[in-house]
Design a protein around this motif. Sequence first.
Motif, short mmCIF file in Angstrom:
data_model
loop_
_atom_site.label_atom_id
_atom_site.label_comp_id
_atom_site.label_asym_id
_atom_site.label_seq_id
_atom_site.Cartn_x
_atom_site.Cartn_y
_atom_site.Cartn_z
N THR A 121 10.17 57.39 -27.82
CA THR A 121 9.93 57.12 -29.25
C THR A 121 8.57 56.49 -29.51
OG1 THR A 121 11.21 55.07 -28.97
CG2 THR A 121 12.34 56.96 -29.95
N GLY A 170 14.08 51.03 -28.73
CA GLY A 170 14.30 52.41 -29.18
C GLY A 170 14.50 53.31 -27.98
N ASN A 203 12.62 62.89 -27.68
CA ASN A 203 11.86 62.37 -28.81
C ASN A 203 10.41 62.86 -28.85
OD1 ASN A 203 13.91 60.63 -30.19
ND2 ASN A 203 14.02 59.76 -28.12
N ASN A 252 14.82 50.25 -23.92
CA ASN A 252 15.48 51.41 -24.54
C ASN A 252 16.95 51.11 -24.83
OD1 ASN A 252 16.67 51.49 -22.02
ND2 ASN A 252 15.68 53.37 -21.37
N PRO A 301 14.68 57.44 -33.50
CA PRO A 301 14.57 58.68 -32.72
C PRO A 301 14.05 59.79 -33.63
CG PRO A 301 16.86 58.22 -33.23
CD PRO A 301 16.08 57.02 -33.67
N LEU A 302 13.46 60.82 -33.03
CA LEU A 302 12.86 61.89 -33.81
C LEU A 302 13.89 62.64 -34.65
CD1 LEU A 302 10.28 63.35 -34.53
CD2 LEU A 302 10.52 64.74 -32.46
#
Length: 461
Positions: free
Chosen positions: A190, A186, A372, A299, A328-329
Amino acid sequence: MATSVLEVPMSFMEKMLKILVVDDDPLVREFLQDALCQLGHEVAVVQSGIEGLNALLTQEFDLVICDMMMPKMDGLEFLKAVKGRKLSADVVIVTGFASIESAVEALKLGAYDYIQKPVRHELLLSLVNRVAEKRYLLRENILLKETISRYRWQYGDIIGSSQKMQSLYSLLERLKGRTIPVLIYGESGTGKELVARTIWKESPRCNDIFIAVNCGTIVDTLAESELFGHVQGSFTGAYRDKKGLFEATNGGTLFLDELTELPLSIQAKLLRAIEQKKIRKVGDTKEIDVDVRLIVATNQDPDMAVEKGILRKDLYYRLNVVSIKLPPLRERREDIDLLLDYFVKKNGIDAGIEFFSKEALEALRAYDWPGNVRELEHLVQRLIIFCDSNKVRVEDLPLFKKETCEGPNANSSTDLALKENEAKLIQKALKIAQGNKLKAAKLLGINPSTLYRKLKKISQE
């Protein structure tokens, strides 16, 4: 031992078990394998307790049928090792030397059952059916718990109630009690290490050591020494023997973040260590046995990393037993309010989400958060220090005073300056950082040396 075959409402696939046979007698192994395969089960056989334990640490089995009398590690010792590691497989002890004392001892140690050689076919069928029913009910119970908890907003220290987070929680539940490798990937920020620590805390190795290392911080020329250790004189500067990360983590869990930062030559040696459970220190000729549960993270998208040539394909396939993609946010904006509330309260402000004005919340929900969750947490910490009022307004948000125009910057803390009331801000930062001057300097956006000088000046005033 009186048993009965129970009728259970299960399909054929639900009745199938993955069974491990542990017996030093080849005839017994062959008999049990043939009989169990005819019943439709997947069967693996090994000839010693040590091999059986290694198989359980690398694969998932529903049932283990283990001989009592074996060299090096007998049935009771094997049972103790399985239960000591909190492995989920049911264990049945089989022996040609039955006694009340040994049967009671096996059951006390947690054996599912105890049967005597020669094993009768009908008894074996009854036993396996009972285990199949038990495993089926356990799976149903897990599914029920997952259904009940599908609206949970927190899993350990992981925060979020969105559908993507519920899927993550469900996967983490399934990993409980297991020691298989896990690959987490990710974007930066995150929460890959947070997830790795959560997996460790819920594993059979939760009481053993956990070591986390960012591979990007390891110098390429020293990577082999860092991972596997070295002996004195093996290279310039090797003044004494040194343990590597694998040896230091023996029996525990090793988390390797940013795996793709390791050179391909070191990745090849990492693969060998995983498969053979042995390492060789730099400059040494002998190998060392290691037992390490590995969790890795990157990542990068793993498939793309393989195509780019920064991740070995064979290592990827070996590590990809379970892969977890962290969203991701910006793909779970519905969690932003929960995260803001959590981080505000974590930093000592009881108001929680009420710490933000309506307009500020709308701006924060609309922001894309390139850094994030990490960026959001750092922003909350800075706002608690720098906000002069009891409620955060849009104009208090550095993200929307500067980055909206020039592009978002996850490291905007370095652009912040101390305000006029310097001493007050410094004391506030130290309080949030619990006295840690390095963390306080980071919150204030200044170098630690600058903070030390200002503290010295304040103490002299």
